[in-house]
Enzyme design. Structure first.
Site, PDB file in Angstrom:
ATOM      1  N   GLY A 158       0.827  -1.207   0.000  1.00 35.70           N
ATOM      2  CA  GLY A 158       0.000   0.000   0.000  1.00 35.70           C
ATOM      3  C   GLY A 158       0.855   1.247   0.000  1.00 35.70           C
ATOM      4  CB  SER A 159       1.289   4.055  -1.547  1.00 33.98           C
ATOM      5  OG  SER A 159       0.113   4.293  -2.303  1.00 33.98           O
ATOM      6  N   GLY A 160       0.652   5.950   0.682  1.00 30.31           N
ATOM      7  CA  GLY A 160      -0.092   7.097   1.168  1.00 30.31           C
ATOM      8  C   GLY A 160      -0.600   6.976   2.583  1.00 30.31           C
ATOM      9  CB  SER A 161      -0.266   7.183   5.627  1.00 34.39           C
ATOM     10  OG  SER A 161       1.083   7.584   5.752  1.00 34.39           O
ATOM     11  N   GLY A 163      -4.420   2.827   5.736  1.00 33.50           N
ATOM     12  CA  GLY A 163      -4.485   1.690   6.640  1.00 33.50           C
ATOM     13  C   GLY A 163      -3.403   1.661   7.689  1.00 33.50           C
ATOM     14  NE  ARG A 283       5.070   5.858  -4.294  1.00 36.41           N
ATOM     15  CZ  ARG A 283       5.015   6.732  -3.300  1.00 36.41           C
ATOM     16  NH1 ARG A 283       5.348   7.994  -3.528  1.00 36.41           N
ATOM     17  NH2 ARG A 283       4.626   6.371  -2.090  1.00 36.41           N
TER      18      ARG A 283
END
Length: 408
Positions: A158-161, A163, A283
């Site tokens: 996942g990404s973007g914090s 969860g 990225r």
């Protein structure tokens, strides 16, 4: 001759339009392939070419890129991960398929899976927080007890914090485990939870292009239990020794993971024992970090990334030494955004480089404790830190918004 084109998978609310502008400045026609182009405001205006494609289907993307190659000279393929880091792997595979410059798909896949990433970095002797891997609530509780409080729970992919949560007790662990495993969290792979020691100390992020560390930023979060960025300063205030240690660890991570092509960013906590790696992302950082690098050092990471994508050499030499800072605008309640005031006044404050809102009035605001909670940002820059921070404070103080709570 066919017009040279840059194909981008999906868009990005912060960096997306910057890529459009940079591509055009380099003489390229940007074309976005997306599951839903209308979700990106800069695409919904109809200024840029956008095509509906299932970006989760590699075969469909190959067909569309092949079709476009009959009309354009496809010079390169890149894009944005958003909430689904698998896009980065797809981009790498497309570049490989069409013989275009790009990262190694295997290296990107290793980074995408945080468990695999940690295993590789551990073998390379890179310092990281203690962690365990769990697949059910009982394993999460047992792992947290072994590590000790507080712990951080996060999806293995996942990404973007999204969860990600700091848990200080067994009750908080149980509640967040239920959230992650009970159907509310969207899994794009078999559920695996990383139970991680909470590394205490200042947060830093190294911005990298290829094998070179461009610089290091310092960031603050809006407050526990979530990890939503509130403020970022570039460059971070570090001693020469601290900077050199972060650079050394960054390059060790890049070598161990087989990266070294294109942009990457590495997140650290500076603990009592020095820099501890939280995560390696293959990225470019999200907005406004690229703007901060450009304002502080004169290095346009977005334009230089595109140069690499189309097979040209990039130039990341610093041409200035300023301080740039950004504050994210994060609402403290849910509801419908009714109005925003002071935006224009803030933009006229000397030293302000950008005031940007990602959403417009009448938009529903749902706080989820991740990057999506930010509704905008303000960026300032000057020749020194104190002036930059004061400029940023003045501008942010001029901005206000009204949120109408949802009806009961």
């Amino acid at each position: 001759m066919p017009r040279p084109a840059l194909i981008l998978l999906e868009g990005h609310r912060g960096n997306g339009e910057l890529y459009m502008h940079a591509a055009q400045q380099l003489g390229l026609h940007p074309i976005t392939l997306s599951n839903d182009p209308a979700q990106y405001p800069y695409l919904s205006r109809g200024i840029y070419e956008a095509i509906f494609v299932d970006t989760g289907n590699l075969d469909a993307l190959i067909r569309e890129c092949s079709r476009l190659s009959t009309r354009y000279d496809v010079a390169g393929i890149t894009g944005f991960a958003g909430e689904d880091e698998s896009i980065n792997v797809t981009i790498a595979k497309l570049c490989q398929y069409f013989g275009l410059p790009g990262p190694n798909p295997l290296s990107i896949e290793r980074c995408r899976d945080k468990i695999s990433q940690r295993g590789i970095l551990g073998e390379a002797g890179v310092a990281m927080p203690s962690y365990r891997v769990a697949t059910n609530a009982a394993e999460v509780k047992a792992s947290a007890a072994e590590i000790g409080w507080p712990v951080v729970l996060k999806p293995a992919v996942g990404s973007g914090s999204i969860g990600v949560r700091l848990c200080r007790s067994i009750d908080e662990v149980a509640a967040h485990s239920n959230y992650l495993l009970g159907g509310e969290h969207v899994w794009r792979c078999p559920p695996k939870i990383l139970v991680e020691e909470y590394a205490k100390g200042p947060f830093y992020c190294a911005e990298i292009m290829g094998n070179e560390v461009i610089g290091v930023a310092a960031s603050e979060f809006s407050g526990p239990p979530h990890f939503v960025f509130r403020k970022t300063i570039f460059p971070a205030v570090l001693t020469d020794h601290e900077y050199e240690r972060i650079v050394d660890v960054s390059q060790r991570c890049i070598r161990a993971l087989g990266l070294g092509w294109g942009p990457a960013n590495i997140e650290f906590r500076w603990t009592e024992s020095g820099p501890v790696v939280i995560e390696v992302n293959p990225r470019l950082s999200g907005a406004p970090d690229p703007q901060l690098v450009r304002l502080a050092y004169g290095v346009d990471l977005i334009k230089e990334h595109i140069k690499l994508v189309i097979g040209n050499e990039c130039d990341v030499r610093r041409t200035r030494s300023h301080t740039a800072a950004a504050q994210n605008l994060v609402p403290d309640c849910e509801g419908t955004l009714d109005q925003v005031t002071g935006e224009s006044d803030a933009a006229t404050v000397p030293g302000i480089a950008e005031v940007k809102f990602y959403i417009e009035p009448n938009t529903r605001i749902l706080r989820k404790g991740n990057y999506g909670d930010c509704i905008g940002h303000v960026v300032a820059a000057s020749t020194n830190l104190s002036q930059t921070e004061e400029t940023l404070r003045r501008a942010v103080a001029l901005i206000s918004w009204r949120i109408i709570p949802f009806s009961a």
